[in-house]
Design a protein around this motif. Structure first.
Motif, PDB file in Angstrom:
ATOM      1  N   PHE A   1       3.244  24.710   8.181  1.00  0.00           N
ATOM      2  CA  PHE A   1       3.428  23.192   7.715  1.00  0.00           C
ATOM      3  C   PHE A   1       2.097  22.540   8.044  1.00  0.00           C
ATOM      4  CE2 PHE A   1       5.316  18.933   8.093  1.00  0.00           C
ATOM      5  CZ  PHE A   1       5.830  18.868   6.812  1.00  0.00           C
ATOM      6  N   SER A   2       1.291  23.086   9.166  1.00  0.00           N
ATOM      7  CA  SER A   2       0.169  22.594   9.341  1.00  0.00           C
ATOM      8  C   SER A   2      -0.879  22.425   8.326  1.00  0.00           C
ATOM      9  CB  SER A   2      -0.556  23.246  10.615  1.00  0.00           C
ATOM     10  OG  SER A   2      -0.920  24.444  10.205  1.00  0.00           O
ATOM     11  N   THR A   3      -0.594  23.689   7.397  1.00  0.00           N
ATOM     12  CA  THR A   3      -1.582  23.328   6.165  1.00  0.00           C
ATOM     13  C   THR A   3      -1.564  22.368   5.274  1.00  0.00           C
ATOM     14  OG1 THR A   3      -0.756  26.037   5.907  1.00  0.00           O
ATOM     15  CG2 THR A   3      -2.061  24.846   3.961  1.00  0.00           C
ATOM     16  N   CYS A   4      -0.447  21.552   5.358  1.00  0.00           N
ATOM     17  CA  CYS A   4      -0.291  20.465   4.684  1.00  0.00           C
ATOM     18  C   CYS A   4      -0.346  19.014   5.465  1.00  0.00           C
ATOM     19  CB  CYS A   4       0.915  20.350   3.698  1.00  0.00           C
ATOM     20  SG  CYS A   4       0.785  21.725   2.684  1.00  0.00           S
ATOM     21  N   SER A   5      -0.537  19.120   6.940  1.00  0.00           N
ATOM     22  CA  SER A   5      -0.541  18.138   7.586  1.00  0.00           C
ATOM     23  C   SER A   5      -1.651  16.887   7.262  1.00  0.00           C
ATOM     24  CB  SER A   5      -0.634  18.297   9.133  1.00  0.00           C
ATOM     25  OG  SER A   5      -1.994  19.058   9.307  1.00  0.00           O
ATOM     26  N   SER A   6      -2.708  17.273   6.865  1.00  0.00           N
ATOM     27  CA  SER A   6      -3.836  16.369   6.724  1.00  0.00           C
ATOM     28  C   SER A   6      -3.444  15.643   5.525  1.00  0.00           C
ATOM     29  CB  SER A   6      -5.181  17.132   6.548  1.00  0.00           C
ATOM     30  OG  SER A   6      -5.530  17.938   7.631  1.00  0.00           O
ATOM     31  N   HIS A   7      -2.941  15.985   4.631  1.00  0.00           N
ATOM     32  CA  HIS A   7      -2.214  15.703   3.174  1.00  0.00           C
ATOM     33  C   HIS A   7      -1.223  14.806   3.429  1.00  0.00           C
ATOM     34  CE1 HIS A   7       0.066  15.408  -0.474  1.00  0.00           C
ATOM     35  NE2 HIS A   7      -1.280  15.180  -1.127  1.00  0.00           N
ATOM     36  N   LEU A   8      -0.292  15.303   4.467  1.00  0.00           N
ATOM     37  CA  LEU A   8       0.787  14.111   4.778  1.00  0.00           C
ATOM     38  C   LEU A   8       0.128  12.858   5.203  1.00  0.00           C
ATOM     39  CD1 LEU A   8       3.616  16.207   6.066  1.00  0.00           C
ATOM     40  CD2 LEU A   8       3.695  14.722   4.158  1.00  0.00           C
ATOM     41  N   LEU A   9      -0.596  12.885   6.214  1.00  0.00           N
ATOM     42  CA  LEU A   9      -1.387  11.792   7.073  1.00  0.00           C
ATOM     43  C   LEU A   9      -2.125  11.007   6.023  1.00  0.00           C
ATOM     44  CD1 LEU A   9      -2.654  13.368  10.257  1.00  0.00           C
ATOM     45  CD2 LEU A   9      -0.788  11.862   9.827  1.00  0.00           C
ATOM     46  N   VAL A  10      -2.795  11.439   4.997  1.00  0.00           N
ATOM     47  CA  VAL A  10      -3.437  10.517   3.943  1.00  0.00           C
ATOM     48  C   VAL A  10      -2.459  10.002   3.083  1.00  0.00           C
ATOM     49  CG1 VAL A  10      -5.077  10.665   2.046  1.00  0.00           C
ATOM     50  CG2 VAL A  10      -5.688  12.087   4.133  1.00  0.00           C
ATOM     51  N   VAL A  11      -1.328  10.724   2.739  1.00  0.00           N
ATOM     52  CA  VAL A  11      -0.251  10.016   1.886  1.00  0.00           C
ATOM     53  C   VAL A  11       0.415   9.051   2.478  1.00  0.00           C
ATOM     54  CG1 VAL A  11       2.022  10.546   0.700  1.00  0.00           C
ATOM     55  CG2 VAL A  11       0.094  12.006   0.595  1.00  0.00           C
ATOM     56  N   GLY A  12       0.591   9.250   3.841  1.00  0.00           N
ATOM     57  CA  GLY A  12       1.141   8.036   4.592  1.00  0.00           C
ATOM     58  C   GLY A  12       0.332   6.701   4.679  1.00  0.00           C
ATOM     59  N   THR A  13      -1.008   7.112   5.108  1.00  0.00           N
ATOM     60  CA  THR A  13      -1.811   5.852   5.031  1.00  0.00           C
ATOM     61  C   THR A  13      -1.931   5.276   3.906  1.00  0.00           C
ATOM     62  OG1 THR A  13      -3.257   7.297   6.727  1.00  0.00           O
ATOM     63  CG2 THR A  13      -4.634   5.543   5.711  1.00  0.00           C
ATOM     64  N   TYR A  14      -2.074   5.975   2.585  1.00  0.00           N
ATOM     65  CA  TYR A  14      -2.177   5.337   1.427  1.00  0.00           C
ATOM     66  C   TYR A  14      -1.003   4.406   1.156  1.00  0.00           C
ATOM     67  CZ  TYR A  14      -2.633   5.197  -3.611  1.00  0.00           C
ATOM     68  OH  TYR A  14      -2.859   4.757  -4.883  1.00  0.00           O
ATOM     69  N   TYR A  15       0.425   4.936   1.256  1.00  0.00           N
ATOM     70  CA  TYR A  15       1.444   4.113   1.066  1.00  0.00           C
ATOM     71  C   TYR A  15       1.613   3.098   2.068  1.00  0.00           C
ATOM     72  CZ  TYR A  15       2.427   6.801  -3.148  1.00  0.00           C
ATOM     73  OH  TYR A  15       2.246   7.063  -4.542  1.00  0.00           O
ATOM     74  N   SER A  16       1.145   3.434   3.126  1.00  0.00           N
ATOM     75  CA  SER A  16       1.521   2.194   4.303  1.00  0.00           C
ATOM     76  C   SER A  16       0.477   1.067   3.748  1.00  0.00           C
ATOM     77  CB  SER A  16       0.955   2.633   5.557  1.00  0.00           C
ATOM     78  OG  SER A  16       1.734   3.656   6.297  1.00  0.00           O
ATOM     79  N   SER A  17      -0.726   1.309   3.151  1.00  0.00           N
ATOM     80  CA  SER A  17      -1.357   0.255   2.711  1.00  0.00           C
ATOM     81  C   SER A  17      -0.828  -0.322   1.344  1.00  0.00           C
ATOM     82  CB  SER A  17      -2.877   0.702   2.159  1.00  0.00           C
ATOM     83  OG  SER A  17      -3.356   1.377   3.384  1.00  0.00           O
ATOM     84  N   ILE A  18      -0.142   0.212   0.729  1.00  0.00           N
ATOM     85  CA  ILE A  18       0.610  -0.237  -0.516  1.00  0.00           C
ATOM     86  C   ILE A  18       1.812  -0.946  -0.060  1.00  0.00           C
ATOM     87  CG2 ILE A  18       1.919   0.372  -2.571  1.00  0.00           C
ATOM     88  CD1 ILE A  18      -0.086   2.588  -3.041  1.00  0.00           C
ATOM     89  N   ALA A  19       2.623  -0.508   0.927  1.00  0.00           N
ATOM     90  CA  ALA A  19       3.711  -1.196   1.476  1.00  0.00           C
ATOM     91  C   ALA A  19       3.590  -2.614   1.900  1.00  0.00           C
ATOM     92  CB  ALA A  19       4.516  -0.545   2.416  1.00  0.00           C
ATOM     93  N   LEU A  20       2.205  -2.691   2.704  1.00  0.00           N
ATOM     94  CA  LEU A  20       1.689  -3.679   3.240  1.00  0.00           C
ATOM     95  C   LEU A  20       1.332  -4.819   2.193  1.00  0.00           C
ATOM     96  CD1 LEU A  20       0.750  -5.443   5.721  1.00  0.00           C
ATOM     97  CD2 LEU A  20      -1.645  -4.380   5.465  1.00  0.00           C
TER      98      LEU A  20
ATOM     99  N   ASP B   1      -3.459 -16.250   2.454  1.00  0.00           N
ATOM    100  CA  ASP B   1      -4.424 -15.532   3.429  1.00  0.00           C
ATOM    101  C   ASP B   1      -3.939 -13.976   3.739  1.00  0.00           C
ATOM    102  OD1 ASP B   1      -5.818 -17.671   3.254  1.00  0.00           O
ATOM    103  OD2 ASP B   1      -6.069 -18.112   5.136  1.00  0.00           O
ATOM    104  N   PHE B   2      -2.721 -13.980   4.094  1.00  0.00           N
ATOM    105  CA  PHE B   2      -2.165 -12.673   4.373  1.00  0.00           C
ATOM    106  C   PHE B   2      -2.017 -11.582   3.234  1.00  0.00           C
ATOM    107  CE2 PHE B   2       1.016  -9.556   5.549  1.00  0.00           C
ATOM    108  CZ  PHE B   2       0.828  -9.217   6.609  1.00  0.00           C
TER     109      PHE B   2
END
Length: 313
Positions: free
Chosen positions: A243-262, A274-275
């Motif tokens: 699973f560690s093979t894809c851990s970096s990709h998972l973190l990037v996806v999480g960051t990307y979609y957290s920004s979209i959600a915000l 302003d927000f």
């Protein structure tokens, strides 16, 4: 600044005036300039190091890293379309954009952002094949296939936004149109028009949903299969290593979609303007800053090769 009578349609005589963050005191412009400049330099250097490392090191000539350099290239491009103008705005008070420059910036920003989502889908597929179908990996993920997948991600994103940009450019604007944003975001430009904004707002929202949730659905599907395969592994060590093979990709996806959600929450909720503007700026900068950090810290191969390039002995 007084606006002049509304033009019959969008044309090159329209000048766009970036309102930036309306309630932000001018005394904070210079500190924000230095923060954005630092982040932009980190984006350029971090992603450039990944590009050089992957191209220069034969050990990184693998499908995963081929898609990674596509992602790094997009990180550089998506920020370069917006951040230099924001730096000019906060340092020099340069708020004006010509009609062609504004729509070019809008098109490139949304196209490159969309390309990132599609490249993340391709990377999820690469993880799926590597973990769920390892024996077929050399056959399925050939250099030709990788090139087709990456090219398709770029071209689809570049073509997808053309109708919305063209139709928005045909809306009526004042001779000097105020955009309540730090750059020419589609929704902000539409709201600056004196035409009926409903059709373009709806089109933009529909495109945003497609380019956000369809890739997310495909990635969730890939990871559902990956998780099923990982759970079949008997040893805990084997599960963690796989699973560690894809851990970096998972973190990037999480960051990307957290920004979209915000950004989405800021748009849908009754929050100050302003927000909403800041949430879009965070989306434009946060992921490109964090991507090289995540891949450098979480991936031993990339970390080792970047260290050799940055600190040669």
């Amino acid at each position: 600044m007084e606006t002049i009578t509304c033009n019959g349609s969008g044309d090159s005589s329209t000048i766009f005036y970036l309102m930036s963050i309306p309630s932000l005191p001018k005394c904070l412009f210079l500190p924000i300039f230095f923060v954005f400049l630092l982040l932009y330099m980190l984006i350029l250097m971090g992603n450039a190091l990944i590009l050089v490392a992957v191209v220069a090191k034969p050990s990184l000539h693998k499908p995963m890293y081929f898609f990674l350099i596509n992602l790094s290239t997009l990180d550089i491009l998506v920020t370069t379309t917006t951040v230099p103008k924001m730096l000019s705005l906060f340092l020099l008070g340069d708020r004006f954009l010509s009609f062609p420059a504004c729509f070019l910036q809008m098109y490139l920003f949304h196209s490159f952002s969309c390309s990132e989502a599609f490249i993340l889908v391709v990377m999820a597929y690469d993880c799926y094949v590597a973990i769920c179908r390892p024996l077929h990996y050399p056959v399925l993920m050939t250099p030709q296939t990788n090139a087709v997948l990456a090219t398709s991600a770029w071209l689809t994103a570049l073509l997808l936004h053309i109708p919305a940009v063209v139709q928005t450019s045909q809306m009526a604007f004042d001779s000097i149109a105020r955009i309540y944003h730090c750059f020419c975001d589609h929704l902000a430009v539409v709201q600056a028009s004196c035409s009926d904004t409903t059709p373009q707002t709806l089109m933009g929202f529909c495109i945003a949903m497609v380019v956000s949730f369809l890739p997310l659905l495909l990635m969730l599907l890939s990871y559902a299969h990956i998780l099923t395969s990982v759970l079949r592994i008997n040893s805990q060590e084997g599960r963690s290593k796989t699973f560690s093979t894809c851990s970096s990709h998972l973190l990037v996806v999480g960051t990307y979609y957290s920004s979209i959600a915000l950004a989405y929450v800021a748009y849908r909720a009754d929050l100050p303007l302003d927000f909403h503007i800041m949430s879009n700026v965070v989306f434009a900068i946060l992921t490109p800053v964090l991507n090289p950090v995540i891949y450098t810290l979480r991936n031993k191969d990339v970390k080792a090769d970047i260290t050799k390039i940055a600190c040669p002995q």
